[in-house]
Design a protein around this motif. Sequence first.
Motif, short mmCIF file in Angstrom:
data_model
loop_
_atom_site.label_atom_id
_atom_site.label_comp_id
_atom_site.label_asym_id
_atom_site.label_seq_id
_atom_site.Cartn_x
_atom_site.Cartn_y
_atom_site.Cartn_z
N LEU A 1 0.85 -1.20 0.00
CA LEU A 1 0.00 0.00 0.00
C LEU A 1 0.88 1.24 0.00
CD1 LEU A 1 -2.84 1.39 0.33
CD2 LEU A 1 -2.42 1.32 2.80
N ILE A 2 0.56 2.17 -0.87
CA ILE A 2 1.19 3.49 -0.86
C ILE A 2 0.12 4.52 -0.53
CG2 ILE A 2 2.31 5.29 -2.23
CD1 ILE A 2 3.83 3.16 -3.72
N VAL A 3 0.42 5.33 0.48
CA VAL A 3 -0.48 6.41 0.89
C VAL A 3 0.16 7.73 0.49
CG1 VAL A 3 -1.67 7.51 2.81
CG2 VAL A 3 -1.29 5.03 2.84
N ILE A 4 -0.58 8.53 -0.27
CA ILE A 4 -0.06 9.82 -0.71
C ILE A 4 -0.68 10.90 0.17
CG2 ILE A 4 0.23 11.41 -2.66
CD1 ILE A 4 -0.22 9.03 -4.53
N GLY A 5 0.13 11.46 1.07
CA GLY A 5 -0.35 12.45 2.02
C GLY A 5 -0.30 11.90 3.44
N SER A 6 0.14 12.72 4.40
CA SER A 6 0.28 12.24 5.78
C SER A 6 -0.56 13.03 6.77
CB SER A 6 1.76 12.31 6.20
OG SER A 6 2.22 13.65 6.22
N GLY A 7 -1.66 13.60 6.28
CA GLY A 7 -2.59 14.28 7.17
C GLY A 7 -3.41 13.27 7.96
N PRO A 8 -4.51 13.69 8.58
CA PRO A 8 -5.31 12.77 9.41
C PRO A 8 -5.72 11.49 8.69
CG PRO A 8 -6.03 15.02 9.74
CD PRO A 8 -5.04 15.06 8.62
N ALA A 9 -6.20 11.60 7.45
CA ALA A 9 -6.62 10.40 6.71
C ALA A 9 -5.43 9.53 6.35
CB ALA A 9 -7.39 10.81 5.45
N GLY A 10 -4.37 10.15 5.84
CA GLY A 10 -3.21 9.40 5.39
C GLY A 10 -2.50 8.66 6.51
N ARG A 11 -2.31 9.34 7.63
CA ARG A 11 -1.56 8.69 8.71
C ARG A 11 -2.35 7.55 9.33
NH1 ARG A 11 -1.67 13.93 12.59
NH2 ARG A 11 -3.16 13.27 14.16
N ARG A 12 -3.68 7.72 9.48
CA ARG A 12 -4.48 6.64 10.05
C ARG A 12 -4.55 5.46 9.09
NH1 ARG A 12 -7.55 7.67 14.71
NH2 ARG A 12 -6.27 9.15 15.90
N ALA A 13 -4.63 5.73 7.80
CA ALA A 13 -4.65 4.65 6.81
C ALA A 13 -3.34 3.86 6.85
CB ALA A 13 -4.88 5.23 5.41
N ALA A 14 -2.22 4.57 6.90
CA ALA A 14 -0.91 3.92 6.88
C ALA A 14 -0.70 3.06 8.13
CB ALA A 14 0.18 4.97 6.77
N ILE A 15 -1.04 3.62 9.28
CA ILE A 15 -0.82 2.88 10.53
C ILE A 15 -1.75 1.67 10.61
CG2 ILE A 15 -1.06 3.04 13.05
CD1 ILE A 15 -0.04 5.96 12.76
N GLN A 16 -2.99 1.83 10.17
CA GLN A 16 -3.91 0.69 10.16
C GLN A 16 -3.39 -0.43 9.26
OE1 GLN A 16 -7.30 0.08 11.83
NE2 GLN A 16 -6.12 -1.74 11.29
N ALA A 17 -2.91 -0.07 8.06
CA ALA A 17 -2.37 -1.07 7.14
C ALA A 17 -1.14 -1.76 7.73
CB ALA A 17 -2.02 -0.41 5.81
N ALA A 18 -0.29 -1.00 8.40
CA ALA A 18 0.91 -1.58 9.01
C ALA A 18 0.54 -2.56 10.12
CB ALA A 18 1.80 -0.47 9.56
N LYS A 19 -0.53 -2.27 10.86
CA LYS A 19 -0.98 -3.17 11.91
C LYS A 19 -1.50 -4.49 11.34
CE LYS A 19 -1.91 0.36 15.42
NZ LYS A 19 -0.81 -0.05 16.30
N PHE A 20 -1.89 -4.49 10.08
CA PHE A 20 -2.29 -5.72 9.40
C PHE A 20 -1.08 -6.50 8.89
CE2 PHE A 20 -6.48 -3.50 8.25
CZ PHE A 20 -7.16 -4.10 9.31
N GLY A 21 0.11 -5.96 9.12
CA GLY A 21 1.32 -6.65 8.69
C GLY A 21 1.74 -6.35 7.27
N ARG A 22 1.15 -5.31 6.65
CA ARG A 22 1.51 -4.96 5.28
C ARG A 22 2.69 -3.99 5.28
NH1 ARG A 22 -3.10 -7.54 5.38
NH2 ARG A 22 -4.20 -7.86 3.39
#
Length: 466
Positions: free
Chosen positions: A6-27
Amino acid sequence: MEHYDLIVIGSGPAGRRAAIQAAKFGRNVLVVERGRRVGGVSVHTGTIPSKTLRETVLNLTGWRERGFYGRSYRVKEDLTAADLRARLHITLNHEVEVLEHQFARNKVDTIKGEARFLDPRKIEVAGEAGEIHNFTSDKYIIAVGTKPFRPDYVPFDGEFVLDSDEILELKELPRSITVIGAGVIGVEYASIFAALDTHVTLVEPRDSMLDFLDKELVADFTHQLRDNGIALRFGTKVEKIEKHGPGDCETTLEGGRCVRSNVVLFAAGRMGATPALNLENCGLEVDHRGRLTVDKMTFQTGVPHIYAAGDVIGFPSLASTSMEQGRIAACQALEEKAYDPPEYFPYGIYAVPEISTVGMTEEETRERGIPYECGIARFRETSRGHIMGLDTGMLKLIFSLKTRRLLGCHIVGEGATELVHIGQAVLNLRGTLEYFVENTFNYPTLAEAYKIAALDAWNRMPPLES
């Protein structure tokens, strides 16, 4: 060429929560951020800075104590722009450090640079020094947020004619300011500057403001703005803005009326920060405001492996809802279990006074043909309100006559954005009027207003049929 799940473009509220959630799934996840530091608009020019500025102004001016000590009361005399920025920088540094730690702890990779699509699966990231990096990914989440709308007829100069990002860099506090646009950002800054005893003129081409709110709430808020010295110019378009010299700006309104001020803040709308993404290369189109269209339940765009969340998809454009959108988008993109977005969420406007609302307005209740009753409490009716010196503030509850369920909660006044969560919980748990009437609230608190408002409605409601 590196590949990510997964690549997330942008690290605002939506981007950071998306990235951290995906990382918690082991991606394995990459976040691309074009700003100097992670955090996006929310941390650097939007939510956190404006709310920090508001809190600093209310503290240093002694605004909250003027009900007791009079309008001339001040905590700090001769406030300067530097006084306001000092707390701002401390807060922003803390926010960035927390976010960087979250990314590191969850093993989320980050890269600084501007991303653009080369094709539906591949992006190119251009760094500050001109270096180019290419990446591919199975899934993408676009969370680039928005930037201020800057029409050609406005002579922006970054010093006296400003957009809502630039206003945070003011070198001196103005004696007068014209704010163009009575949306959320406009009314927040207008009321904050009024608390600084700056003469404020708020210009709005429509005949009203904040039309998505309950009209009774807006009426009370409008009265408080006028009482705080803000000149409201509704139903009037801006024809031109001219600078006659440093700190001498003239805004000409439709009909020939002119407003002179030291500074002009143009806060009439924002645009999706999408032009640099080259979305045509991945088959996506944006609307006239640069925003993407998504499925409101899954946040999937028209391209199946690309999702979008946050301000870039439009209303409600709140940091709180953007966070949940990002989390849900990550779950949907990675085919993990996801919950549906909540039907009702709180909307907070950090003006002076605060506004917060959840559920249906009185107007929406009538449109749906739901028999209802309202209850209102004034903060001055509570002992805590007297202790705090509050002359203003109100809480409005809307109940169904048939089921007695809470349908809407609307608050304007001190602490509104905190108080609303009581109404939010009762509404989403399908609670009724009896919850407020029969339960005990701490005394003295502003939360007692819930019981006062419920009793106000109960006095006019027929008994519940057995």
